[in-house]
Scaffold this active site. Structure first.
Site, short mmCIF file in Angstrom:
data_model
loop_
_atom_site.label_atom_id
_atom_site.label_comp_id
_atom_site.label_asym_id
_atom_site.label_seq_id
_atom_site.Cartn_x
_atom_site.Cartn_y
_atom_site.Cartn_z
N GLU A 37 1.97 2.63 -0.43
CA GLU A 37 0.84 1.76 -0.73
C GLU A 37 0.59 1.65 -2.23
O GLU A 37 0.34 0.57 -2.75
CB GLU A 37 -0.42 2.33 -0.03
CG GLU A 37 -1.66 1.46 -0.14
CD GLU A 37 -1.56 0.17 0.67
OE1 GLU A 37 -0.56 -0.02 1.38
OE2 GLU A 37 -2.49 -0.66 0.56
N ASP A 38 0.68 2.78 -2.94
CA ASP A 38 0.22 2.79 -4.34
C ASP A 38 1.31 2.89 -5.40
O ASP A 38 1.03 2.78 -6.58
CB ASP A 38 -0.74 3.98 -4.56
CG ASP A 38 -2.03 3.80 -3.76
OD1 ASP A 38 -2.30 2.67 -3.33
OD2 ASP A 38 -2.75 4.80 -3.57
#
Ligand code: MN
Length: 733
Positions: free
Chosen positions: A80-81
Site C-alpha cells: 500500500e505505502d
C-alpha cells in the site's frame, strides 16, 4: 543499541519461547525488508514508520501466532505505502506471505461509512468474505488495534472517524471470531474518542473507588481459592473489573448507576476439566447466594462464536453482587484469543466441544480437523472461505448487497428493486459495461442502467440468475404481463367498438395498426396490450390513432381510385338512383336488377345506413355503413371500383335477418327470460345460444328477423331491461 532493533530482538525471543522451531531468519529478513521499504516514512508522532509494523507483529506474537502471520504483519503496509509488489514479496517470502499481505491491503482499501444496522452486518460479512484466509483478518485487527492505541496523534475528525469504524466494524468482527480481549480493548479505545466525557466519568469514578475495589476483589479471590483448596479442587482464581465500554453500555443504555451494575466485578475460576467446572459451581453457590436467573451454562450450549463457560452471579456477605465465570484452560484460551488460539504452538483442544448448530460451523470443523493434524496441515485448513456461497457487492451509493455465489448483474438488479430489474437495459461493473451473465465478485461496484421504455426481462434471464429472489420476480413479471395483455386487449377492443371498429378486422388488416405500433415504438401487438393493461397507455388514445390512420389511408385510396377510373374511362355514374320496388328492398346505384344479398357479418336491416360491394359472380353484397368490413379505410385499392352506393326502398320482403349479442351477468333462467322477452315482442328468432364465461358473465347470441331498424331498436331496448343484462349489441363482423 538502537531501541527499535532491541525491540525486534525481544520479539524474536518471545516467538522462540512459544515456538522453538520458528524460522527466525525469515522473520529477521522481513523486518529488514520493511525497515528499508518504509525508510523514508514517519508515523504521525514522528517515530520511524517501522515501529508500526513491528508493533503489529508484537501484538500477533502476544497471540502466539505462526511465523507467516508475523512476517506478513511486518510487511503489511509495503504494497500500500511503498514500491513493493506482490511479486517482490512472493519471490522473497513465499506465496503464503504475499497472499496475506495482499489480503490485508485489500481490506485496508475498503471504505466504510457509518450505516444502519443491516448495512453494517453486510459490511462485516463482506470484510470477512474478502479475506479468504482468517489470518488476514487477525493481522488487520492487530493493525487496527495499534492504530487505535496511537490515535491521539491524529486530527480530531480522523479520531472520531476511525473510532466509529472500529466500534462498528472491527470490534464486532473480533467478537465474531471470539477474540474477547482484543474486542474489549478496541471498544474501550473507541469509546475514549466517541464519548470522551462519558468515558472519563466512568474511569474517574472507578479510580476513586480503586482501593476499595482492590480490597474487595482480593478478599473474594482469597476466599474462593481457599474454599476450593479445602475441597481438593485444583483451580486458578482471577478477579477483574468489567471493561469500560460494557459498564458504559449498562449505565447509559439501561440507565443504571455504577452500583447497580451486577457484574462490575468478575471472577474467573480456571480448572482442568469439565466435571471440575460443575464442582466449582456447587462450591460457589454454597458460599454465596446466587442471583436468580443469572446462571448460564455455555458449556452445555456454547455461544455461536465458540465461547464456553459457566456463568453465575452471586451476592457476597457485603451485599455486593459479582459474577463468576468457570471454565477449563482450553475454554479460557478460546475465550481470550478466539480463532487465534488455534495457531498456538501447543494445542490441547481435544476436550473442546462446540455447538454443531453454530453459525460458525467452520470453527467447529476446524477444531475437529485440527486434532492430530500437523502444523502445516492445520494452517492449510484454516484457509477457509468463510462465506463460500455468498458474494458481497456495492451499489454506486456504497450500500452492500449480499448475493449467492455466482450471482450476475440480473440478481443484483432485482435485489435493489423489481422495477430496476424489469427496466434493466445494461450493467456496469467497476465502471465497465458487462454482459448480463457475467459473474460478480466480492467488492465489485455494480451499476444497473435502466430505461423506462425497456421491454422487461427475457425468459432466458431465469436461467442466468442465481438467486431465487430474482427468479421469482421475473416469473411474477411474466405472470403480471399475461394479465396485462388480457386486460389491455379487452380495453382496446372496447374503445375500438366505440369508434365503430372491430378488433379482429383491425388486426387482420395490419397496415394501419402496424403504422401505429411503429410510431408508438412497440415491437409487437402484445407489448402494446401489456402497456395498456399496465395502465401506462390509454386504450382510447391508441384506438383513436388507429381510426385516424385508417381514415388517412382511406383518403389515399379514394384518390388513387379516381385516378384509376379516369384512366379506364369508367367515369362514375352521376345520375341519382331512382327509388324503385325491389325484391330485396335494396336498390343499387347504377345497376338494375342485380342479385342482392345481405352480408352475414353485419346483417343490415332497413333503416341502417348501408353500402354495397360488387362481388365476383355473387351479385352485390350489402353491408352496414359502419361494418368494419366496409370501412373505407380498409378497402383494398384494387377493389376501390367495386364499392357502390345502395339504398333502401319499399320492398316485398317483410323481414330481415340480423344478429344480436347480449352481455349479461350469468344466472339461471337468463336464456329463458331473453326468449320470453322476444316472444312478447312477437319477434321471430331463428337461433339463440347462451354461453357462460369463466369470469361469471354470459354471452347470449341470437339471430332474429325484424321489419326494420325501428323494430330492431325496440327489441334491443326491451332486451336491455332484462335483469342482469348490461349490453345489447348488433353482432360484429
Ligand atoms: Mn498498518
Amino acid at each position: 543499541m538502537d531501541p527499535i532493533l532491541e525491540r525486534f530482538h525481544a520479539l524474536e525471543e518471545k516467538v522462540l519461547s512459544y515456538n522453538p522451531s520458528a524460522d527466525i531468519k525469515r522473520l529477521s529478513a522481513a523486518f529488514q525488508y520493511a525497515d528499508e521499504a518504509h525508510a523514508q516514512q514517519k508515523r504521525k508522532d514522528g517515530s520511524p514508520y517501522i515501529t508500526h509494523p513491528l508493533a503489529v507483529a508484537e501484538i500477533l506474537a502476544d497471540l502466539d501466532m505462526d511465523t507467516d502471520s508475523l512476517i506478513a504483519a511486518m510487511l503489511h503496509d509495503c504494497i500500500e505505502d511503498t514500491g513493493a509488489t506482490y511479486e517482490d514479496i512472493a519471490r522473497q517470502f513465499g506465496a503464503t506471505v504475499a497472499d496475506l499481505v495482499e489480503g490485508v491491503t485489500k481490506l485496508t482499501r475498503m471504505q466504510y461509512t457509518s450505516k444502519e444496522e443491516e448495512q453494517m452486518e453486510n459490511l462485516r460479512k463482506m470484510f470477512m468474505a474478502m479475506a479468504k484466509d482468517v489470518r488476514v483478518i487477525l493481522i488487520k485487527l492487530c493493525d487496527r488495534l495499534h492504530n487505535m492505541r496511537t490515535l491521539m496523534y491524529k486530527s480530531e475528525r480522523k479520531q472520531k472517524e476511525k473510532a466509529l469504524e472500529t466500534m462498528e466494524i472491527y470490534a464486532p468482527i473480533a467478537h465474531r471470531l471470539g477474540m474477547q480481549r482484543l474486542k474489549w480493548e478496541l471498544e474501550d479505545l473507541s469509546l475514549q474518542y466517541l464519548d470522551p466525557v462519558g468515558y472519563k466519568e466512568i474511569t474517574d469514578e472507578l479510580a476513586t473507588r480503586s482501593s476499595a475495589h482492590q480490597e474487595f476483589m482480593a478478599s473474594i479471590q482469597e476466599k474462593i481459592t481457599q474454599r476450593l483448596a479445602e475441597d481438593g479442587i485444583q483451580a486458578k482464581v482471577y478477579g477483574r473489573m468489567k471493561h469500560i465500554y460494557s459498564i458504559y453500555r449498562k449505565m447509559y443504555a439501561q440507565n443504571k448507576t455504577l452500583d447497580e451494575i451486577f457484574d462490575l466485578y468478575a471472577f474467573r475460576v480456571i480448572v482442568d476439566d469439565i466435571p471440575a467446572c460443575y464442582n466449582v459451581l456447587g462450591c460457589i453457590h454454597d458460599m454465596y447466594k446466587p442471583v436468580l436467573g443469572r446462571f448460564k451454562d455455555y458449556i452445555g450450549t456454547p455461544k455461536p462464536n465458540g465461547y464456553q463457560s459457566l456463568h453465575t452471579t452471586v451476592i457476597g456477605r457485603e451485599g455486593i453482587p459479582f459474577e463468576v465465570q468457570i471454565r477449563t484452560f482450553d475454554m479460557h484460551q478460546t475465550a481470550e484469543y478466539g480463532v487465534a488460539a488455534h495457531w498456538k504452538y501447543k494445542q490441547g483442544m481435544a476436550n473442546t466441544r462446540l455447538g454443531s448448530e453454530s453459525t460458525y460451523e467452520w470453527i467447529r470443523k476446524l477444531l475437529e480437523s485440527q486434532q492430530d493434524a500437523d502444523a502445516e496441515e492445520f494452517v492449510r485448513t484454516m484457509k477457509v472461505d468463510m462465506f463460500a456461497d455468498e458474494v458481497f457487492v456495492f451499489t454506486p451509493n456504497g450500500d452492500v448487497k449480499s448475493l449467492p455465489a455466482g450471482a450476475t448483474p440480473i440478481d443484483f438488479a432485482y435485489s435493489v428493486h423489481s422495477a430496476v430489474g424489469n427496466q434493466m437495459t445494461g450493467a456496469k461493473v467497476n465502471g465497465r459495461l458487462v454482459p448480463f451473465d457475467s459473474v460478480l465478485q466480492s467488492g465489485d461496484i455494480v451499476e444497473i442502467i435502466t430505461s423506462k421504455s425497456a421491454h422487461g426481462p427475457s425468459r432466458d434471464w431465469m436461467k442466468i440468475c442465481k438467486s431465487n429472489e430474482a427468479r421469482n420476480k421475473i416469473r411474477q413479471w411474466f405472470k403480471k404481463r399475461e394479465e396485462n395483455i388480457a386486460t389491455g386487449r379487452a380495453a382496446f377492443e372496447n374503445e375500438l367498438r366505440h369508434l365503430g371498429l372491430n378488433l379482429a378486422a383491425v388486426v387482420s388488416s395490419p397496415d394501419a395498426l402496424g403504422q401505429v405500433l411503429k410510431r408508438m415504438r412497440f415491437g409487437t401487438l402484445e407489448e402494446m396490450y401489456a402497456a395498456i393493461g399496465y395502465g401506462g397507455l390509454s386504450a382510447q388514445k391508441v384506438a383513436n390513432r388507429v381510426k385516424e390512420e385508417l381514415t388517412r389511408m382511406g383518403r389515399e385510396e379514394q384518390r388513387s381510385q379516381i385516378v384509376e377510373r379516369v384512366a379506364t374511362s369508367l367515369a362514375p355514374d352521376k345520375t341519382p338512383a331512382r327509388p324503385r320496388h325491389s325484391q330485396s328492398g335494396i336498390v343499387v346505384e347504377g345497376l338494375d336488377n342485380c342479385l342482392v344479398k345481405f352480408s352475414r357479418c353485419c346483417t343490415p336491416v332497413p333503416g341502417d345506413p348501408v353500402v354495397g360491394f360488387i362481388t365476383r359472380g355473387y351479385g352485390v353484397s350489402v353491408h352496414r355503413a359502419d361494418c368494419p368490413n366496409a370501412d373505407p379505410a380498409r378497402r383494398k385499392p384494387e377493389e376501390a371500383g367495386r364499392w357502390v352506393n345502395v339504398s333502401w326502398v319499399e320492398s316485398d320482403q317483410e323481414r330481415y335477418r340480423t344478429a344480436l349479442e347480449i352481455s349479461a351477468k350469468d344466472r339461471d333462467g337468463l336464456a329463458l327470460d331473453v326468449a320470453m322477452a322476444l316472444s312478447a315482442q312477437k319477434v321471430r328468432v331463428s337461433n339463440l345460444s347462451a354461453r357462460s364465461q369463466p369470469d361469471g358473465f354470459a354471452l347470449v347470441t341470437l339471430i332474429l328477423e325484424v321489419k326494420d331498424r325501428e323494430e330492431l331498436n325496440a327489441v334491443m331496448n326491451r332486451l336491455g331491461q332484462i335483469q342482469g343484462v348490461f349490453l345489447v349489441n348488433r353482432a360484429k363482423g
